[in-house]
Enzyme design. Structure first.
Site, short mmCIF file in Angstrom:
data_model
loop_
_atom_site.label_atom_id
_atom_site.label_comp_id
_atom_site.label_asym_id
_atom_site.label_seq_id
_atom_site.Cartn_x
_atom_site.Cartn_y
_atom_site.Cartn_z
N GLU A 105 67.21 109.55 -31.74
CA GLU A 105 66.81 108.17 -32.08
C GLU A 105 67.92 107.18 -31.73
O GLU A 105 67.66 106.08 -31.23
CB GLU A 105 66.47 108.06 -33.56
CG GLU A 105 65.18 108.77 -33.91
CD GLU A 105 64.99 108.88 -35.42
OE1 GLU A 105 64.14 108.16 -35.95
OE2 GLU A 105 65.69 109.67 -36.06
N LYS B 247 62.85 116.90 -45.20
CA LYS B 247 63.07 116.23 -43.92
C LYS B 247 64.21 116.81 -43.10
O LYS B 247 65.25 117.18 -43.61
CB LYS B 247 63.36 114.74 -44.14
CG LYS B 247 62.19 113.93 -44.63
CD LYS B 247 61.11 113.69 -43.60
CE LYS B 247 61.49 112.66 -42.55
NZ LYS B 247 61.60 111.33 -43.10
N HIS C 225 49.06 109.71 -20.20
CA HIS C 225 48.59 108.86 -21.30
C HIS C 225 48.86 109.51 -22.66
O HIS C 225 48.15 109.26 -23.62
CB HIS C 225 47.08 108.56 -21.18
CG HIS C 225 46.65 108.10 -19.83
ND1 HIS C 225 46.65 106.78 -19.44
CD2 HIS C 225 46.25 108.80 -18.73
CE1 HIS C 225 46.24 106.69 -18.19
NE2 HIS C 225 46.00 107.91 -17.73
N SER D 95 67.28 113.80 -45.31
CA SER D 95 66.95 112.55 -46.00
C SER D 95 67.55 112.60 -47.39
O SER D 95 67.62 113.66 -48.00
CB SER D 95 65.43 112.42 -46.08
OG SER D 95 65.06 111.59 -47.16
#
Ligand code: ARG
Length: 463
Positions: A289, A282, A155, A276
């Site tokens: 992704e 970043k 979970h 970024s």
């Protein structure tokens, strides 16, 4: 001019021609188309359906066409109807009548089914090689993290301690099954449909086994309608690739989570992450992704194939021309993802201290603490309740099972002794999970060896 122009008195409408044409995507089948035609011509010659001399001429000219395409000397005509038409047209340009004889006892329907099967077979080997490369990378990483304790989750809540090696090896098992599925798809794809003709075989005295053998295919389709009209081999491959992508996507999802500041279990190498344009701090896990995102494409390809086939009456229907883009896309995408994910995983930096800290803060040893009391004679349910109370106490006091004093332990049960500290030490919790498949370093080490042996064995038996 169209191969089938005899019956027609008008040229095809320009837009209809473009709509109908498949050359823009089936041109990549040129090699398989030529190989299939070389085998077919050889069979026609051997069975005296055409003369041996014509067969040789055809084979020679086809080999030249292949060479010229590969060397960039012969451009594929984008206005041709499809790759089969283009190559036959080119052959006829060079040989005249002999070229026109190649299509004896054959239809584009069995021809395209063969080409697609041959293409698939040649691509699957490459895919399997890439999966093996990814498994080897994961095994290597696992070897250096046998003792790296991290939280295991259910979970997405911290559950019980495992090691990073144990975690990585779970993916190796999934990927080994992906390889098996592809080998299996390969077995059923390796069947020659040639000789099925348009749908009902042929009246010529052909030798289907001979053609199949010269193409390295162990079997021939046993029913001509089936030979030209099923695409289950493409669906099976897209299905195996969808499952593979699902595995890669789950791994990617975890890489994304683990690379976040909230976890910081790993850091991606600068060469395999992006920045970024506005936020200087970043470092983004774009590769992971994209793999996760591209999984949807491959599922889409599978669904496109299944849906395209579901209502087709036997035998060939032009809908089936749509099989190629979906199949090619599934293969290209899976390959690109494997090529991207492997070096990303190989170069990522593992941060064992952060993993251990997360494991210590998560009361992952609660089950082991309860088991300790059970070993001292308490029924498990009673032990479970006592340890639950201890967790609540620790949360309130900002403590962990490692930092409680023995006096504090004893307020919960007189059964606790000095040896409890050993029982709840995280590395001991992991080390004592020695069952087959468990996270104990010795077990995982054995598992890594087994996986490596499997990779070697698969090389011997299949490749
Ligand atoms: N381009 C076609 C395809 O990919 C080749 C087969 C054409 N057959 C036909 N009966 N029109 O399906």
């Amino acid at each position: 001019m169209k191969l089938w122009s005899g019956r027609f008195s008008k040229e095809t409408d320009k837009k209809t021609n473009d709509f109908n044409s498949s050359i823009s995507f089936d041109k990549r089948l040129y090699r398989q188309d030529i190989e299939g035609s070389i085998a077919h011509a050889g069979m026609l010659g051997k069975c005296s359906i055409i003369s041996e001399e014509e067969a040789n001429q055809i084979q020679k000219a086809l080999s030249e066409i292949l060479r010229e395409i590969e060397e960039g000397k012969l451009a594929i005509d984008q206005t041709a109807e499809d790759i089969h038409t283009f190559i036959e047209g080119e052959l006829t340009k060079r040989l005249g009548d002999a070229g026109k004889r190649l299509h004896t006892a054959r239809s584009r329907n069995d021809q395209v089914a063969l080409d697609t099967r041959l293409y698939l077979l040649s691509e699957i080997d490459g895919l399997i090689g890439l999966i093996k490369g990814f498994i080897s990378t994961l095994c290597q990483k696992a070897e250096s993290h046998l003792d790296t304790v991290m939280p295991g989750y259910t979970h997405l809540q911290r559950a019980q301690p495992i090691t990073f090696a144990h975690y990585l090896m779970a993916y190796c098992e999934m990927l080994l099954r992906d390889i098996d599925r592809l080998y299996d798809a390969k077995k059923r794809a390796a069947v020659s449909p040639l000789g099925s003709g348009a749908l009902a075989g042929t009246t010529y005295p052909i030798d289907r086994e001979f053609t199949a053998k010269s193409l390295g295919l162990p079997a021939v389709a046993q029913n001509s309608l089936d030979g030209v009209s099923d695409r289950d081999f493409a669906i099976e491959t897209a299905s195996a690739l969808s499952i593979l992508m699902m595995h890669l996507s789950r791994f990617s999802e975890e890489i994304i989570l683990f690379a976040s500041w909230e976890f910081k279990f790993i850091e991606l190498d600068d060469a395999f992450a992006t920045g970024s344009s506005i936020m200087p701090q970043k470092k983004n896990p774009d590769i992971a992704e994209l793999v996760r995102g591209k999984t949807g494409r491959v599922y889409g390809d599978l669904i496109a194939l299944l849906t395209m086939m579901k209502g087709l009456p036997l035998a060939y229907n032009k809908d089936m021309q749509e099989d190629k883009e979906a199949l090619f896309d599934a293969i290209d995408t899976a390959k690109a993802c494997l090529e991207a994910i492997t070096p990303m995983a190989a170069t990522m930096k593992v941060l064992p201290k952060n993993m251990l800290r997360a494991a210590a803060e998560g009361f992952l040893n609660a089950t082991d603490c309860a088991d300790y009391l059970v070993k001292k004679g308490l029924p498990f349910r009673d032990a479970y309740k006592i340890v639950g109370g201890m967790v609540a106490y620790c949360i309130e006091k900002g403590k962990t099972f490692e930092t409680l004093t023995l006096e504090e332990y004893r307020t919960f049960s007189p059964l606790f002794g000095e040896d409890v500290f050993e029982a709840v030490s995280l590395i001991n919790c992991v080390t004592s999970r020695r069952t087959v498949g468990g996270p104990a370093p010795e077990r995982v080490k054995e598992h890594i060896e087994k996986v490596k042996a499997k990779l070697r064995e698969r090389n011997d038996t299949h490749d």
